[in-house]
Design an enzyme around this catalytic site. Sequence first.
Site, PDB file in Angstrom:
ATOM      1  N   ARG A  27     -66.409 -51.883 -33.702  1.00  0.00           N
ATOM      2  CA  ARG A  27     -65.442 -53.065 -34.377  1.00  0.00           C
ATOM      3  C   ARG A  27     -65.941 -54.137 -33.743  1.00  0.00           C
ATOM      4  NH1 ARG A  27     -59.298 -54.451 -33.194  1.00  0.00           N
ATOM      5  NH2 ARG A  27     -60.387 -55.673 -31.619  1.00  0.00           N
ATOM      6  N   TYR A  64     -57.761 -63.778 -32.518  1.00  0.00           N
ATOM      7  CA  TYR A  64     -57.519 -62.482 -32.360  1.00  0.00           C
ATOM      8  C   TYR A  64     -58.816 -61.573 -31.962  1.00  0.00           C
ATOM      9  CZ  TYR A  64     -57.043 -57.603 -32.786  1.00  0.00           C
ATOM     10  OH  TYR A  64     -56.939 -56.076 -32.377  1.00  0.00           O
ATOM     11  N   ASP A 117     -61.615 -55.742 -37.934  1.00  0.00           N
ATOM     12  CA  ASP A 117     -60.008 -56.037 -38.061  1.00  0.00           C
ATOM     13  C   ASP A 117     -59.826 -57.270 -38.518  1.00  0.00           C
ATOM     14  OD1 ASP A 117     -57.350 -55.560 -37.726  1.00  0.00           O
ATOM     15  OD2 ASP A 117     -57.519 -54.906 -35.581  1.00  0.00           O
ATOM     16  N   HIS A 140     -56.486 -57.941 -38.820  1.00  0.00           N
ATOM     17  CA  HIS A 140     -55.298 -58.292 -38.455  1.00  0.00           C
ATOM     18  C   HIS A 140     -54.136 -58.850 -39.071  1.00  0.00           C
ATOM     19  CE1 HIS A 140     -52.829 -58.228 -34.351  1.00  0.00           C
ATOM     20  NE2 HIS A 140     -53.779 -57.075 -34.150  1.00  0.00           N
ATOM     21  N   GLU A 153     -60.077 -53.265 -41.529  1.00  0.00           N
ATOM     22  CA  GLU A 153     -58.605 -53.016 -40.939  1.00  0.00           C
ATOM     23  C   GLU A 153     -57.752 -54.224 -41.334  1.00  0.00           C
ATOM     24  OE1 GLU A 153     -59.015 -51.355 -36.885  1.00  0.00           O
ATOM     25  OE2 GLU A 153     -57.132 -52.086 -36.354  1.00  0.00           O
ATOM     26  N   GLU A 171     -51.583 -49.259 -37.916  1.00  0.00           N
ATOM     27  CA  GLU A 171     -51.298 -49.244 -36.416  1.00  0.00           C
ATOM     28  C   GLU A 171     -49.992 -49.551 -36.307  1.00  0.00           C
ATOM     29  OE1 GLU A 171     -54.443 -51.856 -35.314  1.00  0.00           O
ATOM     30  OE2 GLU A 171     -52.960 -53.235 -34.616  1.00  0.00           O
ATOM     31  N   ARG A 181     -54.167 -45.450 -39.746  1.00  0.00           N
ATOM     32  CA  ARG A 181     -54.291 -45.682 -38.299  1.00  0.00           C
ATOM     33  C   ARG A 181     -53.086 -45.259 -37.639  1.00  0.00           C
ATOM     34  NH1 ARG A 181     -55.688 -49.735 -36.228  1.00  0.00           N
ATOM     35  NH2 ARG A 181     -56.944 -48.545 -34.763  1.00  0.00           N
ATOM     36  N   GLU A 200     -59.797 -44.892 -32.331  1.00  0.00           N
ATOM     37  CA  GLU A 200     -60.268 -46.085 -31.504  1.00  0.00           C
ATOM     38  C   GLU A 200     -60.154 -45.824 -29.842  1.00  0.00           C
ATOM     39  OE1 GLU A 200     -57.182 -49.099 -31.967  1.00  0.00           O
ATOM     40  OE2 GLU A 200     -58.695 -50.679 -31.516  1.00  0.00           O
ATOM     41  N   TRP A 208     -49.536 -62.490 -36.998  1.00  0.00           N
ATOM     42  CA  TRP A 208     -50.506 -62.483 -35.859  1.00  0.00           C
ATOM     43  C   TRP A 208     -51.421 -61.438 -36.026  1.00  0.00           C
ATOM     44  CZ3 TRP A 208     -51.159 -58.715 -31.913  1.00  0.00           C
ATOM     45  CH2 TRP A 208     -52.386 -59.240 -31.037  1.00  0.00           C
TER      46      TRP A 208
END
Length: 400
Positions: A147, A159, A208, A210, A234, A260, A281, A337, A400
């Site tokens: 990643r 991030y 990602d 995020h 992601e 996630e 995930r 991951e 975030w």
Amino acid sequence: MRIVDARVIVTCPGRNFVTLKLVTDAGLTGVGDATLNGRELAVAAYLGEHVAPVLRGRDPARIEDTWQLLYQGAYWRRGPVTMSAIAAVDTALWDLKGKVAGLPVYQLLGGRSRDGVTVYGHAAGETVDEALTDVARLVDAGYRAVRVQTAVPGLSNTYGVSADARTYEPAGSVPETTWSTPRYLTHVPSVLAKVRAEFGPELRLLHDVHHRLTPIEAAGLGRALEPYGLTWLEDPVPAELPEGFRLIRRHTTTPLAVGEVFNSIWDCRQLITEQLIDYVRTSVVHAGGITHLRRIFDLAALYHVRSGSHGATDLSPVCLAAALHVDLSIPNFGLQEYMPHTAETDAVFPHTYSYADGYLHPSEEPGLGVDIDEELAARYPYRPAALPVNRLEDGTVHSW
Ligand code: EZ4
Ligand code: CO
């Protein structure tokens, strides 16, 4: 056999972890991870006040019944606090069942479906050159999937980026970060282009977002990244609105990975059954334990969706051990991951899973093959640490 004790252990060997340890009248113990980053004490209180009293005296063999008791029996269902608490109980019961049977948990889940668990590592950098060096470090260590995150020019504290990617830890690092979607969208395709050009077609690349874009912005990014053949993009948007993914899907073939922050099969149901994502995930700790995670992955298998479990360092070695038993056994495994924990954390959680040549291998010991050293854990008291708040350059709060 009966459960005689349910201990909730909070420790901070570099970062906070919540662990449940069940003890039986036969002297066997089982462990489960209950860590919810930045909200650790809420789960510890839920377990200590509301769950532990129900567990004492129960038969630890009844995993499904205990899961249903804690889920349906609470009336107030789902949510990260409740589901992390249920996960810890469920994981500890699978650990106990393995020890009673004298088998590693993956054997109880149907046995091996593959030789090892393919993992992806994290590469990051303040600059693209730093990120390229970090990708090379992982490739040299045998990783087949990486990643890639970089700082965005003009923004501080992006991030996924810190001075040392190996110890990246967002909780408690900075109270606030700044975000600009235009700056990000201008920059990120050039990063993936350089990584692909430098490392060739075989290395699997992930990125990602995020949760920071809208569906049409994410659709544009997915399309811009198509030439670089990502394994997945992601969390392109916040996933409270699953219908939003229809818009992304209409415009891009870049595979999507989400989940996630999901806690239950109900959070993933529409994304899976409408085939709006390619990887789910969800993790052992945040989605109700081994029992519920396997239910999610079984649903996903019907719809060509593969697993891609979250495995950041705020998920403890107990969660990682449990994830590896699931990953090894399910038919529709995708990727796991993996961010190695610090030496302090590894010492508090003695374990026998191992990394070699791009794969993780779960323990062959009965149960999960991981424990918590309670004496050592007690030397690291809890330290409050929250995840950052993200704001646009004009001060508006953003995901975030
Ligand atoms: O920000 O686990 O893919 N991994 C991630 C993580 C999450 C943290 C939050 O606690 O997005 O780094
Ligand atoms: Co993520």
